[in-house]
Design a protein around this motif. Sequence first.
Motif, PDB file in Angstrom:
ATOM      1  N   LEU A 100       2.389   1.977  -3.463  1.00 25.09           N
ATOM      2  CA  LEU A 100       1.326   2.301  -4.413  1.00 25.09           C
ATOM      3  C   LEU A 100       0.807   3.718  -4.194  1.00 25.09           C
ATOM      4  O   LEU A 100       0.534   4.444  -5.154  1.00 25.09           O
ATOM      5  CB  LEU A 100       0.183   1.288  -4.287  1.00 25.09           C
ATOM      6  CG  LEU A 100       0.535  -0.161  -4.636  1.00 25.09           C
ATOM      7  CD1 LEU A 100      -0.629  -1.086  -4.322  1.00 25.09           C
ATOM      8  CD2 LEU A 100       0.923  -0.284  -6.105  1.00 25.09           C
ATOM      9  N   ARG A 101       0.700   4.119  -2.937  1.00 25.57           N
ATOM     10  CA  ARG A 101       0.241   5.496  -2.654  1.00 25.57           C
ATOM     11  C   ARG A 101       1.271   6.522  -3.113  1.00 25.57           C
ATOM     12  O   ARG A 101       0.930   7.597  -3.604  1.00 25.57           O
ATOM     13  CB  ARG A 101      -0.058   5.646  -1.154  1.00 25.57           C
ATOM     14  CG  ARG A 101      -1.348   4.947  -0.721  1.00 25.57           C
ATOM     15  CD  ARG A 101      -1.745   5.344   0.689  1.00 25.57           C
ATOM     16  NE  ARG A 101      -0.802   4.831   1.685  1.00 25.57           N
ATOM     17  CZ  ARG A 101      -0.899   3.639   2.257  1.00 25.57           C
ATOM     18  NH1 ARG A 101      -1.880   2.818   1.922  1.00 25.57           N
ATOM     19  NH2 ARG A 101      -0.022   3.249   3.170  1.00 25.57           N
ATOM     20  N   LEU A 102       2.574   6.184  -2.952  1.00 21.71           N
ATOM     21  CA  LEU A 102       3.629   7.088  -3.436  1.00 21.71           C
ATOM     22  C   LEU A 102       3.544   7.243  -4.946  1.00 21.71           C
ATOM     23  O   LEU A 102       3.679   8.352  -5.484  1.00 21.71           O
ATOM     24  CB  LEU A 102       5.012   6.542  -3.057  1.00 21.71           C
ATOM     25  CG  LEU A 102       5.449   6.662  -1.601  1.00 21.71           C
ATOM     26  CD1 LEU A 102       6.813   6.001  -1.411  1.00 21.71           C
ATOM     27  CD2 LEU A 102       5.521   8.135  -1.175  1.00 21.71           C
ATOM     28  N   LYS A 162       0.891   6.778  -6.816  1.00 20.15           N
ATOM     29  CA  LYS A 162      -0.343   7.514  -7.143  1.00 20.15           C
ATOM     30  C   LYS A 162      -0.147   9.018  -6.953  1.00 20.15           C
ATOM     31  O   LYS A 162      -0.549   9.825  -7.795  1.00 20.15           O
ATOM     32  CB  LYS A 162      -1.488   7.022  -6.253  1.00 20.15           C
ATOM     33  CG  LYS A 162      -2.813   7.743  -6.512  1.00 20.15           C
ATOM     34  CD  LYS A 162      -3.906   7.238  -5.573  1.00 20.15           C
ATOM     35  CE  LYS A 162      -5.212   8.004  -5.800  1.00 20.15           C
ATOM     36  NZ  LYS A 162      -6.273   7.551  -4.855  1.00 20.15           N
ATOM     37  N   LYS A 163       0.499   9.381  -5.864  1.00 20.14           N
ATOM     38  CA  LYS A 163       0.741  10.798  -5.582  1.00 20.14           C
ATOM     39  C   LYS A 163       1.664  11.419  -6.621  1.00 20.14           C
ATOM     40  O   LYS A 163       1.481  12.573  -7.035  1.00 20.14           O
ATOM     41  CB  LYS A 163       1.340  10.953  -4.184  1.00 20.14           C
ATOM     42  CG  LYS A 163       1.514  12.394  -3.748  1.00 20.14           C
ATOM     43  CD  LYS A 163       2.018  12.474  -2.313  1.00 20.14           C
ATOM     44  CE  LYS A 163       2.172  13.934  -1.870  1.00 20.14           C
ATOM     45  NZ  LYS A 163       2.648  14.028  -0.457  1.00 20.14           N
ATOM     46  N   THR A 202      -5.174   5.613 -10.152  1.00 18.22           N
ATOM     47  CA  THR A 202      -6.248   6.491  -9.670  1.00 18.22           C
ATOM     48  C   THR A 202      -6.995   5.785  -8.538  1.00 18.22           C
ATOM     49  O   THR A 202      -7.057   6.254  -7.414  1.00 18.22           O
ATOM     50  CB  THR A 202      -7.211   6.846 -10.812  1.00 18.22           C
ATOM     51  OG1 THR A 202      -7.659   5.638 -11.466  1.00 18.22           O
ATOM     52  CG2 THR A 202      -6.539   7.744 -11.841  1.00 18.22           C
ATOM     53  N   ASN A 203      -7.564   4.643  -8.855  1.00 21.14           N
ATOM     54  CA  ASN A 203      -8.199   3.798  -7.842  1.00 21.14           C
ATOM     55  C   ASN A 203      -7.281   2.607  -7.600  1.00 21.14           C
ATOM     56  O   ASN A 203      -7.217   1.679  -8.409  1.00 21.14           O
ATOM     57  CB  ASN A 203      -9.580   3.340  -8.344  1.00 21.14           C
ATOM     58  CG  ASN A 203     -10.334   2.536  -7.302  1.00 21.14           C
ATOM     59  OD1 ASN A 203      -9.785   1.641  -6.669  1.00 21.14           O
ATOM     60  ND2 ASN A 203     -11.602   2.858  -7.125  1.00 21.14           N
ATOM     61  N   ILE A 204      -6.541   2.628  -6.504  1.00 20.75           N
ATOM     62  CA  ILE A 204      -5.502   1.629  -6.266  1.00 20.75           C
ATOM     63  C   ILE A 204      -6.069   0.213  -6.248  1.00 20.75           C
ATOM     64  O   ILE A 204      -5.511  -0.702  -6.867  1.00 20.75           O
ATOM     65  CB  ILE A 204      -4.744   1.923  -4.955  1.00 20.75           C
ATOM     66  CG1 ILE A 204      -3.934   3.220  -5.101  1.00 20.75           C
ATOM     67  CG2 ILE A 204      -3.820   0.773  -4.594  1.00 20.75           C
ATOM     68  CD1 ILE A 204      -3.161   3.610  -3.864  1.00 20.75           C
ATOM     69  N   GLU A 205      -7.178   0.007  -5.539  1.00 20.84           N
ATOM     70  CA  GLU A 205      -7.751  -1.337  -5.452  1.00 20.84           C
ATOM     71  C   GLU A 205      -8.173  -1.840  -6.825  1.00 20.84           C
ATOM     72  O   GLU A 205      -7.896  -2.987  -7.200  1.00 20.84           O
ATOM     73  CB  GLU A 205      -8.958  -1.348  -4.496  1.00 20.84           C
ATOM     74  CG  GLU A 205      -8.612  -1.199  -3.032  1.00 20.84           C
ATOM     75  CD  GLU A 205      -8.269   0.236  -2.655  1.00 20.84           C
ATOM     76  OE1 GLU A 205      -8.615   1.147  -3.433  1.00 20.84           O
ATOM     77  OE2 GLU A 205      -7.653   0.439  -1.592  1.00 20.84           O
ATOM     78  N   GLY A 257       0.793  -1.224   0.000  1.00 21.81           N
ATOM     79  CA  GLY A 257       0.000   0.000   0.000  1.00 21.81           C
ATOM     80  C   GLY A 257       0.823   1.270   0.000  1.00 21.81           C
ATOM     81  O   GLY A 257       0.504   2.235  -0.694  1.00 21.81           O
ATOM     82  N   GLY A 258       1.922   1.288   0.772  1.00 15.87           N
ATOM     83  CA  GLY A 258       2.741   2.492   0.866  1.00 15.87           C
ATOM     84  C   GLY A 258       3.351   2.892  -0.458  1.00 15.87           C
ATOM     85  O   GLY A 258       3.273   4.056  -0.873  1.00 15.87           O
TER      86      GLY A 258
END
Length: 346
Positions: free
Chosen positions: A258-260, A262-263, A292-295, A255-256
């Motif tokens: 992937l969020r990086l 995405k940002k 955009t939508n990680i899941e 998750g970490g």
Amino acid sequence: MKKIIEWNIALNILRKIKRKLNLVKKFYEDLIWVLCRRLRFKIVSIVAILPLDYSVQNSIAHQLGRILTPFRRLHPLLLSSFQTALGVNLAEAKIILNQWEASKGLSTLNIFRYSQIDKEWSKRYVEIDDTSVLEQIAKEGGLVLSYHTFHQDILPIILSSIGIRLIAVGANPVKNLHYRHVTRYKHLRVNAIDEKLKLSEGNLIYTDDKRNLIKSAKKAFANRNVVFLACDTHHIDSKFLPLNLLGLPIRINAGGMLRLAKKAKVPVYFSLLYPNLTGGYNLHLKAIAPLTNIEQDMQGYFNFLETHLKNVPWAWEGWWWYPSMLDWALFPAHPTIKIDMIRLCA
């Protein structure tokens, strides 16, 4: 009353004996695991330096993978997994198991070949289904997601050999119990990967070095370099929402990163490299838009894997943790199967 007390004492004695027998069995299974890995590494290290044809070395590695497999105790579960996931019969499942373990043996041999992998090696042995995606990766950088195939270490080396600067993210083998009994080869493998990556000013970073990992990933994304990782390992306790793979839930711990990504709004790519078991490798690539939508996007990542597994089921290492993904509802009349799966896949 006296008979009841004696009966209870006898039962307690039997329970203690059973516990001791289970400990002996577990020790024996772990010993076999260690001996198989050590012996396979030792023999392969000799094969790698013998003046044998490339194909002959591969053939020996395939046989060693089958004979000196550390997964023997998991064979019943693996065969069941192939049948459940792929709808094959037992005979077909046994063929897949042989291919899967042959691939594992080849991956051991490849540890001693990492230094040979360069641009020419890639042209000769790797068939790429879409070279335009590879060109895009080289030009724009971004997040390259791969899968555990026993051969996932080769892909960042290939990318590095064509001049792509990247950081490869992996678990620290020093803290991985599966590697502690093969210290020499662990360092050989890690050092060889790191040396190849440094040729293009890249490097290997472990997931336990979080501060450095976050800093390096942000810098890589900003400079249009590549962050490479495989995030298909099943983590039962992950907080990430369960996704679907072959009809069963899989939970990941990425998750970490992937969020990086995405940002940073960087391009994302799915990549699957596996041996064709005839001497070469196949590399499948797919480019998607920035996350955009990680899941939803990560479900696409597993859909990509599933599509290929139907044709080349040996291309995924994860079959040995797949049993822990099995829906317990499939076995309502056999609760002990749940216990065995948890014990063997832990």
